[in-house]
Scaffold this motif. Structure first.
Motif, short mmCIF file in Angstrom:
data_model
loop_
_atom_site.label_atom_id
_atom_site.label_comp_id
_atom_site.label_asym_id
_atom_site.label_seq_id
_atom_site.Cartn_x
_atom_site.Cartn_y
_atom_site.Cartn_z
N VAL A 251 68.03 -10.49 38.93
CA VAL A 251 66.62 -10.77 38.69
C VAL A 251 66.21 -10.09 37.40
CG1 VAL A 251 64.26 -10.46 39.55
CG2 VAL A 251 66.13 -10.95 41.14
N VAL A 252 65.61 -10.85 36.49
CA VAL A 252 65.13 -10.30 35.23
C VAL A 252 63.74 -9.74 35.46
CG1 VAL A 252 64.57 -10.79 32.83
CG2 VAL A 252 66.49 -11.97 33.93
N ALA A 253 63.63 -8.44 35.41
CA ALA A 253 62.33 -7.79 35.62
C ALA A 253 61.44 -7.98 34.40
CB ALA A 253 62.53 -6.30 35.90
N GLY A 254 60.15 -7.92 34.61
CA GLY A 254 59.23 -8.06 33.49
C GLY A 254 57.79 -8.09 33.95
N GLU A 255 56.91 -7.99 32.99
CA GLU A 255 55.47 -8.06 33.25
C GLU A 255 54.87 -9.17 32.39
OE1 GLU A 255 53.75 -6.46 35.44
OE2 GLU A 255 55.32 -5.09 36.14
N PRO A 256 53.80 -9.77 32.86
CA PRO A 256 53.16 -9.58 34.17
C PRO A 256 53.92 -10.29 35.28
CG PRO A 256 52.00 -11.28 32.96
CD PRO A 256 53.06 -10.75 32.02
N THR A 257 53.63 -9.92 36.50
CA THR A 257 54.25 -10.55 37.65
C THR A 257 53.35 -11.67 38.18
OG1 THR A 257 53.24 -8.96 39.16
CG2 THR A 257 55.45 -8.44 38.31
N VAL A 258 53.95 -12.57 38.94
CA VAL A 258 53.21 -13.63 39.63
C VAL A 258 53.54 -13.51 41.11
CG1 VAL A 258 52.89 -16.11 39.93
CG2 VAL A 258 53.26 -15.16 37.64
N VAL A 259 52.53 -13.23 41.93
CA VAL A 259 52.74 -12.98 43.36
C VAL A 259 51.86 -13.93 44.16
CG1 VAL A 259 52.62 -11.28 45.21
CG2 VAL A 259 53.26 -10.56 42.90
N ASP A 260 52.49 -14.64 45.10
CA ASP A 260 51.76 -15.56 45.98
C ASP A 260 51.49 -14.91 47.32
OD1 ASP A 260 51.71 -17.67 44.16
OD2 ASP A 260 53.70 -18.37 44.78
N THR A 261 50.34 -15.22 47.89
CA THR A 261 50.01 -14.78 49.25
C THR A 261 50.47 -15.84 50.24
OG1 THR A 261 48.09 -13.54 48.48
CG2 THR A 261 48.15 -14.13 50.81
N LEU A 262 51.14 -15.41 51.30
CA LEU A 262 51.56 -16.30 52.37
C LEU A 262 50.60 -16.13 53.54
CD1 LEU A 262 55.42 -15.71 52.28
CD2 LEU A 262 54.10 -17.50 51.14
N TRP A 263 50.11 -17.25 54.06
CA TRP A 263 49.09 -17.23 55.11
C TRP A 263 49.67 -17.73 56.42
CZ3 TRP A 263 44.35 -15.22 53.87
CH2 TRP A 263 44.07 -15.10 52.51
N LEU A 264 49.42 -16.98 57.49
CA LEU A 264 49.82 -17.37 58.83
C LEU A 264 48.71 -18.21 59.45
CD1 LEU A 264 51.72 -17.06 61.35
CD2 LEU A 264 50.27 -15.12 61.97
N LEU A 265 49.06 -19.38 60.00
CA LEU A 265 48.08 -20.28 60.59
C LEU A 265 48.34 -20.49 62.07
CD1 LEU A 265 48.00 -23.22 57.99
CD2 LEU A 265 46.70 -21.09 57.95
N HIS A 266 47.26 -20.61 62.84
CA HIS A 266 47.32 -21.13 64.19
C HIS A 266 45.94 -21.65 64.55
CE1 HIS A 266 45.27 -17.56 65.91
NE2 HIS A 266 45.99 -16.86 65.04
N ARG A 267 45.85 -22.42 65.62
CA ARG A 267 44.56 -22.99 65.99
C ARG A 267 43.58 -21.90 66.38
NH1 ARG A 267 44.04 -28.61 66.82
NH2 ARG A 267 41.86 -28.06 67.24
N ALA A 268 42.34 -22.05 65.95
CA ALA A 268 41.32 -21.03 66.18
C ALA A 268 40.68 -21.14 67.56
CB ALA A 268 40.24 -21.13 65.10
N GLU A 269 40.80 -22.31 68.21
CA GLU A 269 40.03 -22.53 69.43
C GLU A 269 40.62 -21.86 70.66
OE1 GLU A 269 39.57 -26.39 66.98
OE2 GLU A 269 41.12 -24.89 67.41
N TRP A 270 41.90 -21.47 70.60
CA TRP A 270 42.50 -20.85 71.78
C TRP A 270 43.45 -19.74 71.35
CZ3 TRP A 270 42.82 -26.24 71.08
CH2 TRP A 270 43.95 -26.68 70.41
#
Length: 291
Positions: A251-270
Motif C-alpha cells: 500500500v502506497v501511503a500518502g495524504e490526504p486520505t479518502v475514508v468511506d463510512t459503512l452503514w449498518l441497515l435494518h428495518r426500523a419498525e421491529w
C-alpha cells in the motif's frame, strides 16, 4: 390443499402401507383411505397399487414435491418467527464486496460455533442492499451511502479507507510511475481511483489517461494481477486485507486520505432477532473500533 390430507399422503408414501399409516397418525384405516380419495378426486390417481407395495404416479410425484416444499416453507416461517433463539435458525445479510470479504470468515466461525445457525450472505451494490432490506428478503445490510428512508435504521458500522495498491517491489513517487505500471480496473475502479488520486497527485490528468493493464469484476481477484506485477489498482482497505498473499503487494501511503463510512441497515419498525444481534457481536469485534 387440506394440510391433514397432505400429512396422510406423506406418511403413506414413507410407510407404503395403509395400516401402518393409520397407526402412525392415530387414525382409522378408513380415514386414511378417505384422505387419499379426496386428493385423487382433485389430482387424479396418486398411486399404482401393487399387492405388496405402492408406486407413485407422475401426479403422486408432483404432489410429494409440493408437500415437501410446503414443509420447507413452514420450517422457514417458524425459524423467522422464533427470533429469541440465538443458537439456531437463519440469519441473512447482504453487503458490498470489500466488507463482505472481511466479514464472511467471521460469519463462518460463528456458524462453526453454532452449527444450528444458517448463515445466508450475499454481495451486492448499495441499491440492491437497500431494496433487499426494505423487502424483508434479508435482515441485515451494509451500505457505503446512508439511505434517507424512515423505514430503515442506519448506524455507523465501520470506516474504510481507499488504498493505492502496487506490486511489492514497485516504487511510486509521481504520476509517471503510475503510467509506467498501468491500471488494473474493476467495476468501481475508475470512480475510486479518481477520488483518491485526484487528491494525491497535483495536476491529476485523469484515470483514463493511464494505460489499462486488466479488468475483473470479482472483488477477490482484483489484486491477483497486481501481485504478479502487471499493474496497480485502487480499492477499499478491507478487500486488500482479505488478500491471501499480502507479501506480494504494497500500500502506497500518502495524504490526504479518502475514508468511506459503512452503514449498518435494518428495518426500523421491529427489533432485531436474537440471532441477528449475535451476528453483529461476532462481526463487529475488531471493526467497530474503526468506526
Amino acid at each position: 390443499m387440506n394440510p391433514q390430507w397432505l400429512a396422510t399422503f406423506a406418511a403413506l408414501v414413507e410407510l407404503g402401507n395403509f395400516t401402518r399409516t393409520a397407526e402412525r397418525l392415530n387414525l382409522t384405516q378408513a380415514a386414511v383411505s378417505q384422505h387419499i380419495k379426496r386428493l385423487e378426486e382433485s389430482l387424479g390417481p396418486l398411486f399404482i397399487r401393487h399387492p405388496r407395495r405402492l408406486e407413485l404416479t407422475p401426479a403422486g410425484h408432483a404432489l410429494l414435491d409440493y408437500q415437501r416444499e410446503m414443509d420447507a416453507a413452514d420450517h422457514r416461517l417458524q425459524q423467522r418467527l422464533t427470533g429469541d433463539d440465538d443458537q439456531q435458525g437463519e440469519v441473512s445479510m447482504i453487503t458490498p464486496g470489500s466488507i463482505g470479504l472481511a466479514l464472511y470468515p467471521r460469519l463462518l466461525e460463528l456458524q462453526r460455533a453454532s452449527p444450528q445457525l444458517c448463515i445466508r450472505h450475499r454481495f451486492a451494490p448499495t441499491r440492491e442492499v437497500v431494496e433487499a432490506v426494505l423487502d424483508n428478503r434479508v435482515e441485515l445490510g451494509i451500505v457505503t451511502l446512508r439511505p434517507d428512508d424512515p423505514r430503515l435504521t442506519a448506524s455507523v458500522f465501520a470506516r474504510e479507507a481507499l488504498e493505492l495498491v502496487v506490486p511489492a517491489e514497485a516504487r511510486v513517487n509521481d504520476w509517471a510511475d503510475l503510467e509506467r505500471l498501468g491500471f488494473i480496473d474493476h467495476p468501481d475502479g475508475q470512480e475510486m481511483a479518481t477520488r483518491l488520486l485526484s487528491r494525491r497527485f497535483p495536476g491529476f490528468p485523469g484515470v483514463r489517461s493511464l494505460p489499462c493493464r486488466g479488468f475483473t469484476n470479482q472483488i477477490g481477484l482484483i489484486l491477483e494481477p497486481v501481485a504478479l506485477g502487471l499493474g496497480f489498482t485502487v480499492l477499499p482497505q478491507f478487500a486488500r486485507e482479505a488478500f491471501a498473499y499480502p507479501e506480494t503487494i504494497r500500500v502506497v501511503a500518502g495524504e490526504p486520505t479518502v475514508v468511506d463510512t459503512l452503514w449498518l441497515l435494518h428495518r426500523a419498525e421491529w427489533p432485531l432477532s436474537a440471532r441477528a444481534r449475535r451476528v453483529l457481536e461476532a462481526i463487529g469485534a475488531g471493526l467497530t473500533d474503526r468506526a
